[in-house]
Write an enzyme that holds these catalytic residues in place. Structure first.
Site, PDB file in Angstrom:
ATOM      1  N   PRO A   1       0.817  -1.212   0.000  1.00 63.75           N
ATOM      2  CA  PRO A   1       0.000   0.000   0.000  1.00 63.75           C
ATOM      3  C   PRO A   1       0.852   1.264   0.000  1.00 63.75           C
ATOM      4  O   PRO A   1       1.758   1.395   0.815  1.00 63.75           O
ATOM      5  CB  PRO A   1      -0.800  -0.092   1.300  1.00 63.75           C
ATOM      6  CG  PRO A   1      -0.606  -1.468   1.813  1.00 63.75           C
ATOM      7  CD  PRO A   1       0.676  -1.968   1.238  1.00 63.75           C
ATOM      8  N   GLU A   2       0.621   2.134  -0.948  1.00 65.78           N
ATOM      9  CA  GLU A   2       1.208   3.467  -0.902  1.00 65.78           C
ATOM     10  C   GLU A   2       0.049   4.436  -0.691  1.00 65.78           C
ATOM     11  O   GLU A   2      -1.080   4.022  -0.452  1.00 65.78           O
ATOM     12  CB  GLU A   2       1.992   3.752  -2.185  1.00 65.78           C
ATOM     13  CG  GLU A   2       3.270   2.922  -2.257  1.00 65.78           C
ATOM     14  CD  GLU A   2       4.343   3.559  -3.158  1.00 65.78           C
ATOM     15  OE1 GLU A   2       4.371   4.791  -3.263  1.00 65.78           O
ATOM     16  OE2 GLU A   2       5.136   2.807  -3.734  1.00 65.78           O
TER      17      GLU A   2
ATOM     18  N   LYS B   1       0.498   7.951   4.727  1.00 59.11           N
ATOM     19  CA  LYS B   1      -0.017   6.584   4.742  1.00 59.11           C
ATOM     20  C   LYS B   1      -0.723   6.230   6.046  1.00 59.11           C
ATOM     21  O   LYS B   1      -1.025   5.068   6.294  1.00 59.11           O
ATOM     22  CB  LYS B   1       1.140   5.607   4.500  1.00 59.11           C
ATOM     23  CG  LYS B   1       1.836   5.846   3.163  1.00 59.11           C
ATOM     24  CD  LYS B   1       2.885   4.791   2.905  1.00 59.11           C
ATOM     25  CE  LYS B   1       4.178   5.410   2.449  1.00 59.11           C
ATOM     26  NZ  LYS B   1       5.246   4.435   2.242  1.00 59.11           N
TER      27      LYS B   1
ATOM     28  N   ARG C   1      16.604   1.529  -1.114  1.00 54.78           N
ATOM     29  CA  ARG C   1      15.545   0.879  -1.888  1.00 54.78           C
ATOM     30  C   ARG C   1      15.951   0.698  -3.344  1.00 54.78           C
ATOM     31  O   ARG C   1      16.658   1.531  -3.919  1.00 54.78           O
ATOM     32  CB  ARG C   1      14.260   1.728  -1.828  1.00 54.78           C
ATOM     33  CG  ARG C   1      13.757   2.013  -0.427  1.00 54.78           C
ATOM     34  CD  ARG C   1      13.384   0.759   0.346  1.00 54.78           C
ATOM     35  NE  ARG C   1      12.337   0.019  -0.330  1.00 54.78           N
ATOM     36  CZ  ARG C   1      11.044   0.256  -0.174  1.00 54.78           C
ATOM     37  NH1 ARG C   1      10.636   1.179   0.648  1.00 54.78           N
ATOM     38  NH2 ARG C   1      10.163  -0.463  -0.836  1.00 54.78           N
TER      39      ARG C   1
END
Ligand code: ZN
Length: 261
Positions: free
Chosen positions: A2-3, A60, A251
């Site tokens: 989920p972003e 978020k 990342r």
């Protein structure tokens, strides 16, 4: 994973379906999932008998207000989904296992009308807290102004991608969205944040807005033009150059060596 776009869908689902229903019972079977000293007993007594009144979001983090009670903070983590009456946001699939005893239902509540809200999280990296500190997060990516972005950029020499992903500076952008944003803006992810000139920061600001709008309409953060190319041997959808894969801010990062400068 989920972003901000998936979290926004979950927020909208709560807003559309879970507000103003009386909370009969709170299910908190997993104490690990409750954060900042919260216990199953405390969360039950804080919420039972109340109603959810507004569903907000900052980055978020989902923030649900209650009538006379605390703000309920929901983190979806890496794999969390909100299910209401068995249905998840953006997903027509009805989860057959929408029962309190389902092992993946880390937290939830049943309403007096017989329905339910559950946080379903196979990987258990989400969290629930009461009255979360909203100010530890930067401005929400949807609301970020050009002036705010410029101020954030000038304060850091870190790689631009790491700065965009830092939730205390800008709340909501994750790995996939950042790669898509920088690809659209034509900016190399390893550039020092404070090296962007006025024209580039304006372009970056527009790319953040466009990416959220376009991918939101398409159905999520995985629908980017670059995102579909995240594989070895992939080429830039804009100019056909072979993409490069590096680690930035810890990342995996894909970018185009030709037009991202
Ligand atoms: Zn390119």
């Amino acid at each position: 994973m989920p972003e901000i776009l998936e979290v926004e869908s979950a927020r909208q689902l709560i807003e559309a379906r879970a507000l103003h229903r009386s909370i009969e019972k709170v299910h908190a079977p997993d104490a690990w999932f409750l954060k900042r000293g919260l216990t199953p007993r405390a969360v039950r007594s804080a919420l039972q008998g109340r109603e959810l009144t507004t569903a907000r979001r900052r980055g978020k983090l989902i923030l649900v207000d209650t009538n006379g009670g605390p703000v309920l903070g929901l983190h979806l983590g890496m794999s969390g989904r909100v299910l209401i009456d068995g249905e998840a946001a953006g997903d027509p699939l009805l989860y057959a296992s929408n029962r309190p005893e389902s092992a993946w239902h880390r937290f939830g509540m049943s309403f007096a009308d017989g329905g339910s809200l559950y946080l379903r999280d196979p990987r258990r990296l989400g969290a629930v807290e009461l009255d979360p500190d909203e100010d530890r997060l930067g401005p929400d990516a949807f609301d970020l102004t050009l002036a705010q972005l410029r101020a954030i950029l000038t304060r850091s020499r870190a790689p631009i991608k790491a700065v965009l992903m830092d939730q205390s500076r800008i709340a909501g952008l994750g790995n996939l969205l950042c790669d898509e944003v920088l690809w659209r803006a034509g900016i190399d992810p390893v550039r020092a944040a404070n090296s962007l000139d006025d024209v580039e920061s304006r372009r970056l600001h527009r790319a953040i807005r466009d990416t959220l709008r376009i991918l939101g309409k398409r159905g999520g953060s995985h629908t980017g033009d670059l995102t579909s190319q995240r594989a070895p041997g992939a080429h830039c959808p804009k100019d056909g150059a072979p993409l490069i894969r590096r680690t930035v801010g810890g990342r995996t990062t894909f970018s185009c060596p030709l037009h991202q400068v």
